[in-house]
Motif scaffolding. Sequence first.
Motif, short mmCIF file in Angstrom:
data_model
loop_
_atom_site.label_atom_id
_atom_site.label_comp_id
_atom_site.label_asym_id
_atom_site.label_seq_id
_atom_site.Cartn_x
_atom_site.Cartn_y
_atom_site.Cartn_z
N SER A 195 0.87 -1.17 0.00
CA SER A 195 0.00 0.00 0.00
C SER A 195 0.92 1.23 0.00
O SER A 195 2.12 1.11 0.23
CB SER A 195 -0.91 0.00 1.23
N TYR A 196 0.34 2.38 -0.26
CA TYR A 196 1.17 3.58 -0.34
C TYR A 196 0.41 4.79 0.17
O TYR A 196 -0.83 4.80 0.19
CB TYR A 196 1.61 3.82 -1.80
N ASP A 197 1.17 5.80 0.58
CA ASP A 197 0.58 7.11 0.87
C ASP A 197 0.64 7.96 -0.39
O ASP A 197 -0.27 8.71 -0.70
CB ASP A 197 1.33 7.78 2.01
N TYR A 198 1.79 7.83 -1.09
CA TYR A 198 1.95 8.53 -2.37
C TYR A 198 2.51 7.53 -3.38
O TYR A 198 3.35 6.70 -3.03
CB TYR A 198 2.93 9.70 -2.25
N LEU A 199 2.05 7.67 -4.61
CA LEU A 199 2.51 6.75 -5.65
C LEU A 199 3.12 7.55 -6.79
O LEU A 199 2.56 8.57 -7.21
CB LEU A 199 1.31 5.93 -6.17
N VAL A 200 4.26 7.09 -7.31
CA VAL A 200 4.85 7.70 -8.50
C VAL A 200 4.88 6.62 -9.58
O VAL A 200 5.53 5.59 -9.42
CB VAL A 200 6.29 8.22 -8.23
N VAL A 201 4.12 6.84 -10.66
CA VAL A 201 4.08 5.84 -11.74
C VAL A 201 5.06 6.28 -12.82
O VAL A 201 4.87 7.30 -13.48
CB VAL A 201 2.64 5.73 -12.32
N GLY A 202 6.12 5.47 -12.98
CA GLY A 202 7.14 5.81 -14.00
C GLY A 202 7.52 4.57 -14.79
O GLY A 202 8.69 4.29 -14.99
N ILE A 203 6.48 3.83 -15.22
CA ILE A 203 6.76 2.53 -15.85
C ILE A 203 6.98 2.62 -17.36
O ILE A 203 7.05 1.61 -18.04
CB ILE A 203 5.65 1.49 -15.52
N GLY A 204 7.12 3.84 -17.87
CA GLY A 204 7.56 4.00 -19.25
C GLY A 204 6.55 3.61 -20.32
O GLY A 204 5.35 3.46 -20.07
N ALA A 205 7.09 3.43 -21.52
CA ALA A 205 6.24 3.12 -22.67
C ALA A 205 6.62 1.75 -23.21
O ALA A 205 7.53 1.10 -22.69
CB ALA A 205 6.46 4.19 -23.74
N GLU A 206 5.90 1.32 -24.20
CA GLU A 206 6.29 0.08 -24.88
C GLU A 206 6.08 0.24 -26.37
O GLU A 206 5.45 1.19 -26.82
CB GLU A 206 5.54 -1.11 -24.29
N VAL A 207 6.59 -0.73 -27.09
CA VAL A 207 6.56 -0.61 -28.56
C VAL A 207 5.14 -0.70 -29.08
O VAL A 207 4.32 -1.46 -28.58
CB VAL A 207 7.42 -1.74 -29.16
N ASN A 208 4.85 0.09 -30.10
CA ASN A 208 3.56 0.01 -30.77
C ASN A 208 3.80 -0.50 -32.19
O ASN A 208 4.45 0.18 -32.99
CB ASN A 208 2.93 1.41 -30.81
N PHE A 209 3.32 -1.69 -32.48
CA PHE A 209 3.51 -2.25 -33.83
C PHE A 209 2.37 -1.85 -34.76
O PHE A 209 2.32 -2.28 -35.91
CB PHE A 209 3.61 -3.77 -33.77
N PHE A 210 1.45 -1.05 -34.29
CA PHE A 210 0.31 -0.54 -35.08
C PHE A 210 -0.42 -1.68 -35.80
O PHE A 210 -0.94 -1.49 -36.91
CB PHE A 210 0.78 0.51 -36.10
N GLY A 211 -0.42 -2.86 -35.23
CA GLY A 211 -1.15 -3.99 -35.81
C GLY A 211 -0.56 -4.53 -37.10
O GLY A 211 -1.23 -5.30 -37.81
N VAL A 212 0.67 -4.15 -37.44
CA VAL A 212 1.27 -4.65 -38.69
C VAL A 212 1.46 -6.16 -38.59
O VAL A 212 2.04 -6.66 -37.62
CB VAL A 212 2.63 -3.94 -38.96
N GLU A 213 0.96 -6.85 -39.61
CA GLU A 213 0.98 -8.32 -39.61
C GLU A 213 2.42 -8.85 -39.50
O GLU A 213 3.29 -8.43 -40.27
CB GLU A 213 0.35 -8.79 -40.93
N GLY A 214 2.64 -9.72 -38.56
CA GLY A 214 3.95 -10.36 -38.41
C GLY A 214 4.96 -9.54 -37.61
O GLY A 214 6.03 -10.05 -37.27
N ALA A 215 4.63 -8.28 -37.31
CA ALA A 215 5.63 -7.42 -36.64
C ALA A 215 5.98 -7.94 -35.24
O ALA A 215 7.16 -8.04 -34.89
CB ALA A 215 5.14 -5.98 -36.57
N ALA A 216 4.95 -8.28 -34.47
CA ALA A 216 5.23 -8.72 -33.09
C ALA A 216 6.09 -9.98 -33.07
O ALA A 216 6.90 -10.17 -32.17
CB ALA A 216 3.91 -8.95 -32.35
N ASP A 217 5.93 -10.83 -34.08
CA ASP A 217 6.70 -12.09 -34.08
C ASP A 217 8.07 -11.96 -34.72
O ASP A 217 9.00 -12.66 -34.33
CB ASP A 217 5.91 -13.18 -34.84
N HIS A 218 8.18 -11.12 -35.75
CA HIS A 218 9.42 -11.15 -36.54
C HIS A 218 10.26 -9.87 -36.51
O HIS A 218 11.41 -9.90 -36.95
CB HIS A 218 9.11 -11.50 -38.00
N ALA A 219 9.68 -8.77 -36.08
CA ALA A 219 10.46 -7.52 -36.09
C ALA A 219 11.38 -7.49 -34.87
O ALA A 219 11.14 -8.15 -33.87
CB ALA A 219 9.53 -6.32 -36.06
#
Length: 436
Positions: free
Chosen positions: A108-132
């Motif tokens: 639990s927390y009194d104050y929370l700092v969320v700094g978990i960054g971003a992740e890659v966006n493959f924009f739904g391009v076919e095969g990108a998640a598996d092969h890029a």
Amino acid sequence: MTLVATGSDEKGRRPRVLVLGGGFAGIGAAQKLKKSEADVVVVDKHDYHTFQPLLYQVATGLLEQPAVGHPIRDLFHKQDNVRIHQDRVAAIDLEARRVTFDELEPLSYDYLVVGIGAEVNFFGVEGAADHAFPLYTLADAVRLKNHVLRTWEKADREPSVIEDGALNLVVVGGGPTGVETAGALAELYNGVFRKDYPDVASDRAKITLVEAGPEIFPMFKEDIRTYTEEALTKRGVEVQTGEVVESITPQRVTLKSGTVLPAHTLVWGAGLQGNALVQSLGLELERGNRIGVDEELRIPSHPDVYAVGDVAAITDQKTSQVLPQLGSVALQSGEHAGKTLAQRIAGKETKPFKYKDKGTMAAIGRGSAVVQMLGGKTMKGKTAQLAWATVHLALLPTNEDRSKAVVDWVGAGLTHQRSGRITVDLEEEPASEARK
Ligand SMILES: Cc1cc2nc3c(=O)[nH]c(=O)nc-3n(C[C@H](O)[C@H](O)[C@H](O)COP(=O)(O)OP(=O)(O)OC[C@H]3O[C@@H](n4cnc5c(N)ncnc54)[C@H](O)[C@@H]3O)c2cc1C
């Protein structure tokens, strides 16, 4: 704005500040709480802080892994009020003020700092998640480096694969990540690989940079765009603009225009989105899956929760534009949240976040970089490379990391060496047998 002091409660318990993520933002926040009467807990799924701007230098063997991955614990040796845990955040319950993890007991927390960054966006391009090959984590950089090295070893053993485009590389995205990676790969191909693989027809290796928009580096002025395109071309990179990747297989990249590029490696430097975890917060998110924050970087509906760095949509007070996902924005916003919290805990006045623009920059290769300052002034070539190196060295977390980077850069500059170009595969290689 003055806020009520919230230091120790009636039981004498100090407030707990839970910092999620040990990137620029999370580390910046935790460090600014050094003198605060708070207990700070930092949780990251890795035991190291990743210096993303130099990942492409690990992928191309210029820097070794420890130069861009620094032990998080090491950064807090002189800060008694911080505890570090390595674990993955599984869920954040803003109403219950509780965070659950894969293995740790919920906190639990009194104050929370969320700094978990971003992740890659493959924009739904076919095969990108598996092969890029994305380039967002240290593991991504090592994976790309191993793949490129293995491909050249294969071409050395079986020259016929070169006919099929084995050595060809497609880099997607004409922003800094794509341009810097394409330039560095071209220097690796044209430099040390020619000497490493004298029997491989390296002149058959083609590097193509594909950008969906009408030009590369849209965030820069025209003189920089022209300079960059020329610098890439000089290094043998073919720039294709106005082309969108439609699908990817392990050996082919198909563009929407119908062109099929034979290439056994596709590097994805095209897009980011806020960490997927934020979708479960029950908040209305901003563009790119980012958390909207107020001028003090708090989530308006949950004023004890701060969102900082890439995961946050932070509006620049001066321009009213959402700030880009940059290391300097992450560090400054994290530090601001830490400072603000220290003030709040001490019952002092807090101030809105003001971003100090350090300019936009990118390194294309040896002696070739570009910088655009806040007022629009531009620099190109060696002067820009010096400015780029200075700004990036300043962002590295410790002097030890700065020295490592300088030694590797100077070494590579003088000898063209890339000492990180080895593959160590723990999965393929069993542990050494004990001597009987
Ligand atoms: C290839 C590349 C090149 C770049 N080049 C530049 C540049 O030249 N200049 C520049 O200013 N910026 C550059 N950037 C952008 C810059 O690196 C980012 O803006 C910055 O790293 C964001 O910092 P952050 O702390 O918000 O997020 P991150 O640095 O991504 O840190 C987030 C942390 O959260 C942790 N985490 C994520 N999810 C979880 C979870 N579920 N549980 C626990 N921990 C978790 C991660 O392990 C990570 O340590 C580049 C980025 C990339 C990818």
